[in-house]
Design a protein around this motif. Structure first.
Motif, PDB file in Angstrom:
ATOM      1  N   ALA A  46     -25.810  24.155  16.046  1.00 16.58           N
ATOM      2  CA  ALA A  46     -26.263  23.073  15.165  1.00 16.58           C
ATOM      3  C   ALA A  46     -25.294  22.865  14.010  1.00 16.58           C
ATOM      4  O   ALA A  46     -25.081  21.731  13.571  1.00 16.58           O
ATOM      5  N   PHE A  47     -24.690  23.947  13.510  1.00 15.50           N
ATOM      6  CA  PHE A  47     -23.652  23.777  12.492  1.00 15.50           C
ATOM      7  C   PHE A  47     -22.445  23.062  13.091  1.00 15.50           C
ATOM      8  O   PHE A  47     -21.849  22.201  12.448  1.00 15.50           O
ATOM      9  N   VAL A  48     -22.079  23.404  14.328  1.00  8.69           N
ATOM     10  CA  VAL A  48     -20.935  22.750  14.981  1.00  8.69           C
ATOM     11  C   VAL A  48     -21.166  21.248  15.098  1.00  8.69           C
ATOM     12  O   VAL A  48     -20.276  20.454  14.802  1.00  8.69           O
ATOM     13  N   VAL A  49     -22.363  20.846  15.540  1.00  7.43           N
ATOM     14  CA  VAL A  49     -22.645  19.422  15.749  1.00  7.43           C
ATOM     15  C   VAL A  49     -23.268  18.748  14.518  1.00  7.43           C
ATOM     16  O   VAL A  49     -23.622  17.587  14.556  1.00  7.43           O
ATOM     17  N   GLU A  50     -23.403  19.527  13.436  1.00  7.36           N
ATOM     18  CA  GLU A  50     -23.944  19.026  12.167  1.00  7.36           C
ATOM     19  C   GLU A  50     -25.342  18.431  12.333  1.00  7.36           C
ATOM     20  O   GLU A  50     -25.630  17.321  11.888  1.00  7.36           O
ATOM     21  N   ASP A  51     -26.222  19.216  12.951  1.00  6.90           N
ATOM     22  CA  ASP A  51     -27.615  18.808  13.184  1.00  6.90           C
ATOM     23  C   ASP A  51     -28.490  19.364  12.061  1.00  6.90           C
ATOM     24  O   ASP A  51     -29.150  20.388  12.204  1.00  6.90           O
ATOM     25  N   LEU A  56     -32.778  22.777   9.317  1.00  5.83           N
ATOM     26  CA  LEU A  56     -33.875  22.866   8.348  1.00  5.83           C
ATOM     27  C   LEU A  56     -35.189  23.222   9.033  1.00  5.83           C
ATOM     28  O   LEU A  56     -35.978  24.013   8.499  1.00  5.83           O
ATOM     29  N   ARG A  57     -35.429  22.685  10.205  1.00  8.73           N
ATOM     30  CA  ARG A  57     -36.664  22.962  10.952  1.00  8.73           C
ATOM     31  C   ARG A  57     -36.755  24.430  11.360  1.00  8.73           C
ATOM     32  O   ARG A  57     -37.856  24.978  11.458  1.00  8.73           O
ATOM     33  N   THR A  58     -35.614  25.084  11.599  1.00  7.50           N
ATOM     34  CA  THR A  58     -35.613  26.468  12.062  1.00  7.50           C
ATOM     35  C   THR A  58     -35.313  27.455  10.932  1.00  7.50           C
ATOM     36  O   THR A  58     -34.952  28.601  11.175  1.00  7.50           O
ATOM     37  N   TRP A  59     -35.472  27.016   9.698  1.00  4.66           N
ATOM     38  CA  TRP A  59     -35.230  27.841   8.515  1.00  4.66           C
ATOM     39  C   TRP A  59     -36.592  28.158   7.902  1.00  4.66           C
ATOM     40  O   TRP A  59     -37.421  27.264   7.717  1.00  4.66           O
ATOM     41  N   HIS A  60     -36.838  29.408   7.550  1.00  9.53           N
ATOM     42  CA  HIS A  60     -38.111  29.810   6.951  1.00  9.53           C
ATOM     43  C   HIS A  60     -38.349  29.002   5.678  1.00  9.53           C
ATOM     44  O   HIS A  60     -37.445  28.851   4.845  1.00  9.53           O
ATOM     45  N   PRO A  61     -39.566  28.465   5.501  1.00  6.78           N
ATOM     46  CA  PRO A  61     -39.814  27.617   4.327  1.00  6.78           C
ATOM     47  C   PRO A  61     -39.610  28.336   2.993  1.00  6.78           C
ATOM     48  O   PRO A  61     -39.317  27.690   1.986  1.00  6.78           O
ATOM     49  N   GLY A  62     -39.734  29.661   2.981  1.00  5.12           N
ATOM     50  CA  GLY A  62     -39.538  30.405   1.735  1.00  5.12           C
ATOM     51  C   GLY A  62     -38.089  30.513   1.300  1.00  5.12           C
ATOM     52  O   GLY A  62     -37.811  30.804   0.130  1.00  5.12           O
ATOM     53  N   THR A  63     -37.152  30.287   2.200  1.00  5.06           N
ATOM     54  CA  THR A  63     -35.724  30.397   1.871  1.00  5.06           C
ATOM     55  C   THR A  63     -34.936  29.135   2.208  1.00  5.06           C
ATOM     56  O   THR A  63     -33.737  29.071   1.929  1.00  5.06           O
ATOM     57  N   ARG A  64     -35.587  28.152   2.771  1.00  2.39           N
ATOM     58  CA  ARG A  64     -34.923  26.921   3.223  1.00  2.39           C
ATOM     59  C   ARG A  64     -34.468  26.076   2.034  1.00  2.39           C
ATOM     60  O   ARG A  64     -35.235  25.805   1.119  1.00  2.39           O
ATOM     61  N   PRO A  65     -33.214  25.609   2.060  1.00  2.96           N
ATOM     62  CA  PRO A  65     -32.761  24.693   1.011  1.00  2.96           C
ATOM     63  C   PRO A  65     -33.338  23.300   1.253  1.00  2.96           C
ATOM     64  O   PRO A  65     -33.800  22.998   2.359  1.00  2.96           O
ATOM     65  N   PRO A  66     -33.316  22.447   0.252  1.00  2.00           N
ATOM     66  CA  PRO A  66     -33.860  21.096   0.436  1.00  2.00           C
ATOM     67  C   PRO A  66     -33.029  20.250   1.398  1.00  2.00           C
ATOM     68  O   PRO A  66     -33.549  19.351   2.047  1.00  2.00           O
ATOM     69  N   HIS A  67     -31.729  20.493   1.477  1.00  3.30           N
ATOM     70  CA  HIS A  67     -30.847  19.754   2.381  1.00  3.30           C
ATOM     71  C   HIS A  67     -29.571  20.554   2.549  1.00  3.30           C
ATOM     72  O   HIS A  67     -29.327  21.529   1.838  1.00  3.30           O
ATOM     73  N   LEU A  68     -28.746  20.134   3.491  1.00  5.61           N
ATOM     74  CA  LEU A  68     -27.459  20.780   3.735  1.00  5.61           C
ATOM     75  C   LEU A  68     -26.342  19.769   3.531  1.00  5.61           C
ATOM     76  O   LEU A  68     -26.495  18.596   3.860  1.00  5.61           O
ATOM     77  N   ASP A  69     -25.241  20.247   3.016  1.00  5.90           N
ATOM     78  CA  ASP A  69     -24.038  19.421   2.883  1.00  5.90           C
ATOM     79  C   ASP A  69     -22.980  20.028   3.789  1.00  5.90           C
ATOM     80  O   ASP A  69     -22.587  21.183   3.601  1.00  5.90           O
ATOM     81  N   PHE A  70     -22.542  19.286   4.784  1.00  3.51           N
ATOM     82  CA  PHE A  70     -21.503  19.765   5.684  1.00  3.51           C
ATOM     83  C   PHE A  70     -20.141  19.429   5.095  1.00  3.51           C
ATOM     84  O   PHE A  70     -19.915  18.313   4.636  1.00  3.51           O
ATOM     85  N   ASP A  71     -19.260  20.409   5.115  1.00  2.00           N
ATOM     86  CA  ASP A  71     -17.902  20.242   4.599  1.00  2.00           C
ATOM     87  C   ASP A  71     -17.067  19.518   5.653  1.00  2.00           C
ATOM     88  O   ASP A  71     -16.886  20.029   6.758  1.00  2.00           O
TER      89      ASP A  71
END
Length: 134
Positions: A46-51, A56-71
């Motif tokens: 998912a990081f490779v294809v920037e999904d 976010l869906r597969t990140w635990h809600p207690g540690t999940r960031p609000p969004h991701l910024d791909f470099d």
């Protein structure tokens, strides 16, 4: 899906299958990850294809960031699973230690992480990780 990965491309996670047959099925929601390692591999892809939605869906809600910024200068180039502990269909928690190779603005690098996963509502989710080399 990224321009670099198509349904017929080899799966970025390193398993001998096409993206559509492997991690693409997880990203689309057609096949959940049965183990912590399967989730780790699908998250790498998912990081490779920037999904972002899948990550976010597969990140635990207690540690999940609000969004991701791909470099835009980062390209993931390979994944090696070093070891796993627990994380099977019989467990509620597990760890996966891996090395993910990348290039950043043309310079090679490597991420070495021991990731922690738990089952939440029957599905594996990523909690957090530490860096054994740090």
């Amino acid at each position: 899906m990224s321009r670099r990965v198509t349904a017929a491309s080899p799966c970025p996670c390193g398993l001998p299958a096409t993206y559509a047959e492997c991690c693409g099925r997880r990203h689309s929601g057609k096949a959940p990850a049965a183990t912590a390692e399967a989730l780790m591999r699908s998250r790498y892809s998912a990081f490779v294809v920037e999904d972002e939605p899948y990550l976010l869906r597969t990140w635990h809600p207690g540690t999940r960031p609000p969004h991701l910024d791909f470099d835009p200068g980062m390209r993931w180039t390979g994944l090696d699973i070093i070891g796993t502990a627990d994380g099977s269909s019989f467990h509620t928690a597990g760890t996966v230690t891996f090395r993910a190779r990348y290039t950043q603005d043309g310079s090679p690098g490597e991420l070495h992480e021991r990731s922690r996963f738990v089952r939440q509502d029957g599905a594996w989710v990523y909690v957090d990780g530490d860096f054994p080399d740090a």
